[in-house]
Design a protein around this motif. Structure first.
Motif, PDB file in Angstrom:
ATOM      1  N   LEU A 366       0.826  -1.213   0.000  1.00 15.48           N
ATOM      2  CA  LEU A 366       0.000   0.000   0.000  1.00 15.48           C
ATOM      3  C   LEU A 366       0.860   1.263   0.000  1.00 15.48           C
ATOM      4  O   LEU A 366       0.501   2.264  -0.631  1.00 15.48           O
ATOM      5  CB  LEU A 366      -0.942  -0.005   1.201  1.00 15.48           C
ATOM      6  CG  LEU A 366      -1.902  -1.207   1.279  1.00 15.48           C
ATOM      7  CD1 LEU A 366      -2.836  -1.057   2.476  1.00 15.48           C
ATOM      8  CD2 LEU A 366      -2.715  -1.356   0.002  1.00 15.48           C
ATOM      9  N   ASP A 367       1.991   1.209   0.692  1.00 18.07           N
ATOM     10  CA  ASP A 367       2.866   2.388   0.730  1.00 18.07           C
ATOM     11  C   ASP A 367       3.415   2.702  -0.653  1.00 18.07           C
ATOM     12  O   ASP A 367       3.508   3.870  -1.055  1.00 18.07           O
ATOM     13  CB  ASP A 367       4.034   2.156   1.698  1.00 18.07           C
ATOM     14  CG  ASP A 367       3.562   2.149   3.150  1.00 18.07           C
ATOM     15  OD1 ASP A 367       2.475   2.709   3.402  1.00 18.07           O
ATOM     16  OD2 ASP A 367       4.265   1.576   3.995  1.00 18.07           O
ATOM     17  N   ALA A 368       3.784   1.645  -1.368  1.00 21.44           N
ATOM     18  CA  ALA A 368       4.352   1.864  -2.705  1.00 21.44           C
ATOM     19  C   ALA A 368       3.340   2.526  -3.621  1.00 21.44           C
ATOM     20  O   ALA A 368       3.691   3.367  -4.458  1.00 21.44           O
ATOM     21  CB  ALA A 368       4.820   0.535  -3.303  1.00 21.44           C
ATOM     22  N   ILE A 369       2.083   2.147  -3.452  1.00 20.17           N
ATOM     23  CA  ILE A 369       1.037   2.779  -4.265  1.00 20.17           C
ATOM     24  C   ILE A 369       0.809   4.210  -3.798  1.00 20.17           C
ATOM     25  O   ILE A 369       0.745   5.145  -4.607  1.00 20.17           O
ATOM     26  CB  ILE A 369      -0.282   1.979  -4.183  1.00 20.17           C
ATOM     27  CG1 ILE A 369      -0.086   0.578  -4.750  1.00 20.17           C
ATOM     28  CG2 ILE A 369      -1.395   2.700  -4.928  1.00 20.17           C
ATOM     29  CD1 ILE A 369      -1.318  -0.286  -4.630  1.00 20.17           C
ATOM     30  N   SER A 370       0.681   4.379  -2.492  1.00 19.41           N
ATOM     31  CA  SER A 370       0.421   5.721  -1.945  1.00 19.41           C
ATOM     32  C   SER A 370       1.476   6.717  -2.385  1.00 19.41           C
ATOM     33  O   SER A 370       1.163   7.866  -2.720  1.00 19.41           O
ATOM     34  CB  SER A 370       0.389   5.667  -0.417  1.00 19.41           C
ATOM     35  OG  SER A 370      -0.707   4.914   0.028  1.00 19.41           O
ATOM     36  N   ASP A 371       2.734   6.267  -2.397  1.00 18.10           N
ATOM     37  CA  ASP A 371       3.824   7.163  -2.764  1.00 18.10           C
ATOM     38  C   ASP A 371       3.695   7.684  -4.193  1.00 18.10           C
ATOM     39  O   ASP A 371       4.248   8.732  -4.527  1.00 18.10           O
ATOM     40  CB  ASP A 371       5.173   6.430  -2.656  1.00 18.10           C
ATOM     41  CG  ASP A 371       5.533   6.144  -1.211  1.00 18.10           C
ATOM     42  OD1 ASP A 371       4.848   6.681  -0.315  1.00 18.10           O
ATOM     43  OD2 ASP A 371       6.476   5.359  -0.986  1.00 18.10           O
ATOM     44  N   ARG A 372       3.028   6.905  -5.034  1.00 22.80           N
ATOM     45  CA  ARG A 372       2.954   7.253  -6.468  1.00 22.80           C
ATOM     46  C   ARG A 372       1.533   7.565  -6.917  1.00 22.80           C
ATOM     47  O   ARG A 372       1.259   7.617  -8.111  1.00 22.80           O
ATOM     48  CB  ARG A 372       3.484   6.082  -7.290  1.00 22.80           C
ATOM     49  CG  ARG A 372       4.959   5.760  -7.043  1.00 22.80           C
ATOM     50  CD  ARG A 372       5.274   4.379  -7.567  1.00 22.80           C
ATOM     51  NE  ARG A 372       6.692   4.064  -7.548  1.00 22.80           N
ATOM     52  CZ  ARG A 372       7.302   3.448  -6.531  1.00 22.80           C
ATOM     53  NH1 ARG A 372       6.609   3.125  -5.438  1.00 22.80           N
ATOM     54  NH2 ARG A 372       8.596   3.171  -6.606  1.00 22.80           N
ATOM     55  N   LEU A 373       0.648   7.774  -5.955  1.00 18.94           N
ATOM     56  CA  LEU A 373      -0.770   7.923  -6.276  1.00 18.94           C
ATOM     57  C   LEU A 373      -1.049   9.200  -7.047  1.00 18.94           C
ATOM     58  O   LEU A 373      -0.538  10.275  -6.733  1.00 18.94           O
ATOM     59  CB  LEU A 373      -1.578   7.927  -4.977  1.00 18.94           C
ATOM     60  CG  LEU A 373      -3.034   7.515  -5.102  1.00 18.94           C
ATOM     61  CD1 LEU A 373      -3.166   6.072  -5.585  1.00 18.94           C
ATOM     62  CD2 LEU A 373      -3.731   7.677  -3.752  1.00 18.94           C
TER      63      LEU A 373
END
Lengths: 391, 391
Positions: A366-373
């Motif tokens: 989820l963090d990896a997605i959030s960082d690039r959202l």
């Protein structure tokens, strides 16, 4: 249980270039039903696909995809197939529907697998999860030297098969194409299977495409992929008559099962390559795999992005003994690399297997997605019909 | 001159129902270049199509349609064909691209025709604007009685050919379908050509479709339209072998020329029906018309919406002597009726002609659009990438 929510996460790299690298952004789908969560990924334009899900209705068969998904029961494989049928019918005139349906379908299978505690391939009726020989899928280098280096690097990583594609192949002088193919063979060595992807370079021009055939044969290229635009069935069939030992492959652009059937039946391809993120999802992919098996065509996944997409694209042919190779994205973006906690690695025997865990067996970071959202909002007549959420 | 602006006007009726009536909303395109203005219309989901035009880039062949249109030269027919080629290439993986391109292509031809002071059919190379026999295109009534009345009303308006479709046809009991076909024939009388549109009701199930053939033959129905989903080529061909004097028609869902070619070549349809608002525009429509003429297939427009769409869909076969009938939307919405100042009327000889005025020859009623305008805003990472304007 019923579909309670469908959320989209549009993530992308800081810079999106004009390279033919589809892993520079991603549209990830999260579906909740009962106490379960499923994940999927559309291999598609994120903003356009979100619009296709939330758009106001145009008429009875141009409804938003959401109309056929939200609130629907998802207790069985048959329920998922019914959602598939409804979307196809109710969104018949909404062209983008197939692409957003693809990620939705994946997420539904993932969710049902988790609810049942079984892998998706088991839900599809397969009793075995057969290993596949992965081929590294990479782009041609900017020069033959770079292509050669890339081939060498893939061999060093242990791949026994490598595919090169795009990078202007088929769009310039024949000499340049020949040099690229020779460099590819030289880089991977003599004992490696080699494929070439022309990325629809020749439109529907059989004469233009055939000029490259001798170089492909000389360098023992096992297949030429997507020589033509997706629907150029007659051109596919004609080139197949001329290509000798070089097989003809295609199918990644198929956005329904009929397109894939036609490419086999009328286009006479010997390899059918299906992207579960475009064909409508895992259900349609499995139908195409069954058709391919019944007609002596090798089914292969098309996957150039994440491990979630890879798992989803492996499911439709996980148990098919006649389809022994799989595409393995080997040089994707950091987004594609980081967005899953789990990775489907090449095993010590050099083979790849779909996860033996419930659902698609790939947890999302989820963090990896959030960082690039990418934050998206759509407003129609003053009403916010879509606003992106955080994962 | 170069494309300076591309504006979209999304207009709709106050209430959009689940009827299969595609005229309940409209996506109108206005293009300016030099001192000229051109108009087009996408037969497509408005919000999704706008998104396809403005979306951020995903990669080299998943670019927004705008990337291949804005700033491009538009001084000749060849320039328009080059824009067509660029969109197909640069937006290869953006499924919705074909639908938004359709309206853009129309507007470019309209603009070029106005700049040259000639009708679009002349730009396409036709030396004559041949009249066509219009068939009234209407939906089946909710009951056979309503269908009969509707048929009678069309005869009273002077139509010599009428098509009925949708309204649940093919989705229920065979008896109900037979009653509808009998009512249609009874309503239009014995001396009227009659067509039936099944709206893809039978998926790809030839056995289900063939059951209705005797009733169609008994009632002298000239063609059965869209019995199957768009890509079910083998089913089309098989039904054609069984249908005797009842022709098989299809093609409205074609979103590129290859789909249409395949329906003729492999699906063996005897009538190919192309919607210029979906196939990519007037240019691709004209290519399909040429292919049809060369292969003995009758080319017919598919049009169920406005007079702008009708003019655009007539252009590709305006000068083709072998294609003598045209679809004429006879019961559209008030939006479809009001949005153009000009109307293409049935002439006193009972025939219809594409306008002999420059461009598409249909002026837009800006007030009618303004009254029904849907305001749209799309925001990506805090930046407004699209906000609708007033006409």
């Amino acid at each position: 249980m019923r579909v309670q929510s469908v959320e989209f996460f549009y993530a992308r790299e800081p810079v999106v270039t004009l390279d033919a690298d589809g892993s520079q952004d991603a549209l990830i789908v999260r579906i909740t039903a009962g106490s379960f969560v499923g994940w999927g990924e559309c291999e598609a334009s994120p903003l356009t696909s979100i619009a296709a899900f939330v758009t106001p209705r145009s008429h009875g068969v141009c409804q938003p995809v959401s109309a056929s998904v939200l609130g629907m029961p998802v207790d069985s494989a048959e329920d998922i197939r019914e959602i598939q049928r409804l979307v196809r019918r109710n969104s018949m005139d909404l062209l983008q529907a197939a692409h957003v349906l693809s990620g939705v379908d994946m997420a539904l299978w993932d969710l049902l697998g988790k609810a049942r505690g079984v892998p998706v391939w088991s839900l599809l009726g397969y009793t075995e999860n057969l290993p596949k020989t992965p081929y590294a899928s990479v782009l041609f280098g900017a020069s033959p030297e770079e292509t050669r280096e890339r081939g060498r690097a893939m061999r060093e990583r242990g791949f026994r098969a490598v595919k090169f594609g795009w990078g202007g192949f088929g769009e310039g002088a024949l000499d340049a194409d020949v040099a690229q193919v020779q460099a590819a063979r030289s880089g991977v060595g003599e004992d490696c299977e080699l494929f070439v992807d022309a990325g629809q370079a020749w439109g529907s021009d059989v004469e233009a495409a055939r000029r490259v055939l001798p170089a492909l044969a000389d360098n023992r290229v096992s297949w030429l992929e997507e020589p033509f635009e997706a629907g150029a069935l007659a051109a596919y069939a004609k080139l197949g008559e001329l290509s000798g030992a070089v097989g003809i492959a295609g199918g990644e652009a198929a956005h329904d099962v009929q397109m894939a059937y036609n490419l086999m039946r009328f286009g006479k391809v010997t390899f059918i390559q299906i992207d579960a993120g475009r064909v409508g999802g895992i259900g349609p992919g499995t139908e195409v795999a069954a058709y391919a098996a019944a007609h002596g065509v090798a089914y292969i996944n098309h996957t150039f992005t994440s491990q979630l997409a890879l798992s989803a694209s492996l499911q439709p042919f996980a148990g098919l003994p006649g389809s022994t190779i799989c595409e393995f994205p080997a040089l994707g973006s950091s987004l594609a690399h980081d967005m899953t906690v789990d990775r489907i690695e090449v095993d010590t025997d050099g083979l790849v297997r779909a996860p033996d865990r419930p659902g698609l067996g790939v947890d999302i970071d989820l963090d990896a997605i959030s960082d690039r959202l990418v934050d998206v909002e759509m407003v129609v007549n003053g009403e916010t019909i879509y606003r992106s959420t955080s994962p």
